[in-house]
Design an enzyme around this catalytic site. Structure first.
Site, PDB file in Angstrom:
ATOM      1  N   HIS A  45     -23.270  26.612  39.279  1.00  0.00           N
ATOM      2  CA  HIS A  45     -23.299  25.149  39.386  1.00  0.00           C
ATOM      3  C   HIS A  45     -24.192  24.575  38.290  1.00  0.00           C
ATOM      4  CE1 HIS A  45     -23.179  21.162  41.153  1.00  0.00           C
ATOM      5  NE2 HIS A  45     -24.496  21.095  41.042  1.00  0.00           N
ATOM      6  N   SER A  46     -23.745  23.501  37.671  1.00  0.00           N
ATOM      7  CA  SER A  46     -24.488  22.797  36.632  1.00  0.00           C
ATOM      8  C   SER A  46     -24.783  23.756  35.474  1.00  0.00           C
ATOM      9  CB  SER A  46     -25.760  22.189  37.231  1.00  0.00           C
ATOM     10  OG  SER A  46     -26.316  21.215  36.361  1.00  0.00           O
TER      11      SER A  46
END
Length: 205
Positions: A45-46
């Site tokens: 994520h990210s």
């Protein structure tokens, strides 16, 4: 399921965090080499999405097994140039303000505690330095399936479609209610999606 704990976090809090992508990828590749005998997948994520992607390309360059599936979440495609001003060089007050505006990204439980803020700001700045200095280099598409997860209110989501150009396998897109941190707000929905998108592609031995 194995979670990666980077330096500067939790039990590794005393270790200096990475500030560049290349040494981070080298350390990760060294750390996971002995776990690649069975089929596996990556979720990031990210910044973690970019790390998962670059780690997969590093595995390929070294002739090591590739993940059967990669799930990238909350991160624009690396082929999309970042037009936003870099944050990692800002003063701490300016960094906190910019982070709150851009990502709505500091929980009140932390932002209301000066000691915790003083602890986390250097780690966050190191993360930003890692991906803000990253330069995408052309390589052939990865031979694995791709799933793209995005928050409906996250500005990053509008720039995620380009990930599909970097993979040869099947591509799935899923949108969730929420902003950049939808993975925390929609835990059950994300877990259910991962069960489909990962377990469907990773054969059980």
């Amino acid at each position: 399921m194995l979670a990666v704990q980077l330096p500067g976090r939790e039990t590794r809090l005393s270790e200096p965090p990475f500030r560049r992508m290349e040494p981070l990828i080298e350390a990760l590749m060294s750390g996971i080499r002995d776990t690649l005998a069975q089929p596996f997948a990556f979720f990031g994520h990210s910044m973690g999405a970019l790390v998962a992607f670059e780690l997969s390309r590093a595995l390929r360059r070294h002739g090591l097994p590739l993940p059967q599936s990669i799930v990238v979440s909350g991160r624009r495609a690396p082929t999309i140039a970042n037009t936003e001003p870099p944050l990692h060089r800002l003063s701490d007050p300016d960094f906190i303000n910019a982070l709150s505006i851009r990502y709505d990204g500091i929980p009140e439980a932390i932002s209301n505690e000066p000691d915790l803020m003083a602890l986390f700001i250097p780690i966050l700045k190191a993360d930003f330095a890692t991906f803000e200095t990253h330069v995408h280099r052309h390589e052939p598409p990865l031979e694995c399936s791709l799933a793209m997860y995005g928050g409906r209110s996250d500005p990053q989501t509008a720039h995620m479609a380009g990930w599909a150009e970097l993979f040869h396998g099947e591509c799935t897109t899923r949108l969730f209610d929420g902003g950049h941190f939808f993975v925390a707000e929609q835990r059950q929905a994300v877990a259910a999606a991962l069960a489909q998108d990962v377990l469907a592609t990773v054969a059980v031995i």
